[in-house]
Design a protein around this motif. Structure first.
Motif, PDB file in Angstrom:
ATOM      1  N   VAL A   5     -79.267  -7.520 -13.420  1.00  0.00           N
ATOM      2  CA  VAL A   5     -77.930  -7.395 -12.824  1.00  0.00           C
ATOM      3  C   VAL A   5     -77.005  -8.469 -13.380  1.00  0.00           C
ATOM      4  CG1 VAL A   5     -76.604  -7.518 -10.682  1.00  0.00           C
ATOM      5  CG2 VAL A   5     -78.796  -6.311 -10.727  1.00  0.00           C
ATOM      6  N   VAL A   9     -73.514  -7.678 -15.333  1.00  0.00           N
ATOM      7  CA  VAL A   9     -72.239  -8.207 -14.833  1.00  0.00           C
ATOM      8  C   VAL A   9     -71.583  -9.097 -15.883  1.00  0.00           C
ATOM      9  CG1 VAL A   9     -71.197  -9.723 -13.124  1.00  0.00           C
ATOM     10  CG2 VAL A   9     -72.910  -8.055 -12.418  1.00  0.00           C
ATOM     11  N   LEU A  42     -70.628 -11.531  -5.649  1.00  0.00           N
ATOM     12  CA  LEU A  42     -71.903 -10.824  -5.604  1.00  0.00           C
ATOM     13  C   LEU A  42     -72.954 -11.543  -4.765  1.00  0.00           C
ATOM     14  CD1 LEU A  42     -72.266  -9.760  -9.357  1.00  0.00           C
ATOM     15  CD2 LEU A  42     -71.470  -8.366  -7.440  1.00  0.00           C
ATOM     16  N   PHE A  47     -70.656 -10.119  -0.663  1.00  0.00           N
ATOM     17  CA  PHE A  47     -71.171  -8.752  -0.722  1.00  0.00           C
ATOM     18  C   PHE A  47     -72.691  -8.669  -0.636  1.00  0.00           C
ATOM     19  CE2 PHE A  47     -67.143  -7.582  -3.274  1.00  0.00           C
ATOM     20  CZ  PHE A  47     -66.442  -7.434  -2.086  1.00  0.00           C
ATOM     21  N   GLY A  48     -73.386  -9.764  -0.958  1.00  0.00           N
ATOM     22  CA  GLY A  48     -74.829  -9.791  -0.830  1.00  0.00           C
ATOM     23  C   GLY A  48     -75.579  -8.884  -1.786  1.00  0.00           C
ATOM     24  N   VAL A  49     -74.997  -8.597  -2.950  1.00  0.00           N
ATOM     25  CA  VAL A  49     -75.695  -7.778  -3.938  1.00  0.00           C
ATOM     26  C   VAL A  49     -76.954  -8.488  -4.424  1.00  0.00           C
ATOM     27  CG1 VAL A  49     -75.498  -6.676  -6.205  1.00  0.00           C
ATOM     28  CG2 VAL A  49     -73.535  -6.687  -4.637  1.00  0.00           C
ATOM     29  N   LEU A  50     -76.851  -9.784  -4.611  1.00  0.00           N
ATOM     30  CA  LEU A  50     -77.980 -10.614  -5.019  1.00  0.00           C
ATOM     31  C   LEU A  50     -78.056 -11.820  -4.086  1.00  0.00           C
ATOM     32  CD1 LEU A  50     -77.386 -10.564  -8.882  1.00  0.00           C
ATOM     33  CD2 LEU A  50     -79.156  -9.304  -7.644  1.00  0.00           C
TER      34      LEU A  50
END
Length: 403
Positions: A5, A9, A42, A47-50
């Motif tokens: 990821v 990005v 992120l 957003f807590g994607v990672l």
């Protein structure tokens, strides 16, 4: 998944940077600021994607990544100007290294002790790690067409050469700080510093000369075309860094010296062809690191610092460098606008992260040192990144009266 990821990005962000091209240089934002902002978005706080562990809990990746990036960056700095032009600045650069850099370490250590209430060891660790002028962030100030149009050559050369040299020469201060903090004695730290610096200079001179001779021999036999030559110095930087690790000498300094030696021994076109690497480092290689940094910022630890952390940031940004350069403006041969400009734009970034990780590796993780150090790095990235373009315009107006 985390690495995948991150690469996606950073690649997408790199496409955006490439599309904006020189227009980005005229905006109050830099590539590191963009990367840091994307990482924060992120990360677990938004957003807590990672959700990787914060910097105060895991620095295992940071030392290696910053070491590699700094090696390529200081090589680019060493190749940025012809040797004759760089040699003309040796007196002020020496003053910046011998006087200004230790003064910045002392001021920062004093501010850390005063604002955070930490002991001598922790204050020394912060002072040493945060004293170098970062070549990666400084490059966004001095490179590109807008910088060439707005800033005099001498100011850009001084900031470039200082940032390239003091990254490696800060190591003795870091080793001394580590000794003060409790890992070994001061005499042992001084002996190690002598070996690290002297060995790095010898290795760098030999590697740079051999690299230039090898490239020239390849050209004479028609085996080197422009594409491989464009990347040759980046490969040379990594090779010198690896050799320095095997010999236990200062790798960053060795790479910078190798770049200077290569610059002196190579032909003119060799040096000129390497200039695009400088732009590639500044615009693209920094993106994964700063996206990753945004992901692991220790928000909870920053909250625990409270107003003390804010006071440290303000004190370091205003007092670490600017008053020192103002007092030394005559020995440095700087006019008042130049002293203010160079005093303000002494950013703290990748080199500070490198030394914070090195200290954690040698002493174990100190959450207060890592939290305070990373807070200053993040603040410097944002403040210097957003003030670079307006600062250039203001300097131009003050010195030339043009709007």
């Amino acid at each position: 998944m985390l690495v995948d990821v991150l690469l996606v990005v950073a690649g997408a962000l790199g496409l955006l940077v490439a599309a904006l091209s020189e227009r980005l240089r005229r905006l109050p934002v830099s590539e590191p600021v963009l990367g840091l902002a994307v990482g924060v978005l992120l990360g677990p706080e938004l957003f807590g994607v990672l959700a990787p562990p914060p910097l105060t809990e895991d620095t295992t990746w940071l030392h290696t990544v910053t070491r590699l990036l700094l090696a390529v960056s200081v090589m680019a700095v060493a190749l940025r100007y012809p040797v004759g032009r760089a040699r003309a600045q040796w007196r002020p650069v020496l003053l910046l290294l011998a006087v200004v850099m230790p003064a910045m370490a002392l001021v920062t250590a004093g501010l850390a002790a005063w604002t955070l209430g930490v002991g001598l060891g922790a204050a020394a660790l912060l002072g040493a790690a945060l004293c170098p002028t970062d070549p990666v962030l400084a490059s966004s100030v001095v490179t590109g067409t807008p910088a060439e149009q707005d800033l005099p050559d001498r100011d850009r050369q001084l900031l470039s050469l200082e940032s390239g040299a003091n990254d490696g020469l800060a190591l003795p201060l870091v080793l001394l700080a580590v000794a003060i903090a409790g890992a070994g004695g001061v005499p042992a730290a001084l002996a190690e510093s002598l070996w690290q610096v002297a060995g790095a200079v010898l290795l760098g001179v030999a590697a740079g000369w051999l690299g230039a001779r090898a490239l020239r021999a390849g050209e004479e036999h028609g085996s080197t075309d422009p594409a491989p030559r464009l990347l040759f110095t980046a490969v040379l930087a990594l090779a010198v860094l690896g050799a320095a690790g095997l010999l236990h000498v200062d790798g960053i300094l060795a790479v910078f010296v190798a770049g200077l030696a290569f610059n002196a021994a190579a032909t003119g076109p060799d040096r000129t062809d390497d200039l695009p690497i400088d732009e590639a480092v500044n615009r693209f290689l920094v993106l994964p690191l700063f996206v990753g940094l945004g992901l692991v910022l220790p928000w909870a630890a920053w909250g625990e610092l409270g107003w003390r952390g804010v006071a440290l940031v303000v004190g370091v940004l205003l007092l670490r460098r600017l008053p020192v350069l103002w007092l030394l403006r005559r020995p440095l041969g700087l006019g008042r606008p130049d002293a203010v400009y160079l005093g303000w734009f002494g950013p703290i970034g990748v080199s500070a992260l490198f030394y914070l990780a090195l200290e954690a590796e040698r002493l174990g993780v100190d959450p207060v040192v890592l939290a305070a150090g990373s807070l200053v790095v993040a603040a410097s990235t944002v403040v210097h990144g957003t003030s670079a373009a307006p600062g250039r315009v203001l300097y131009r107006r003050v010195t030339t009266g043009r709007s």
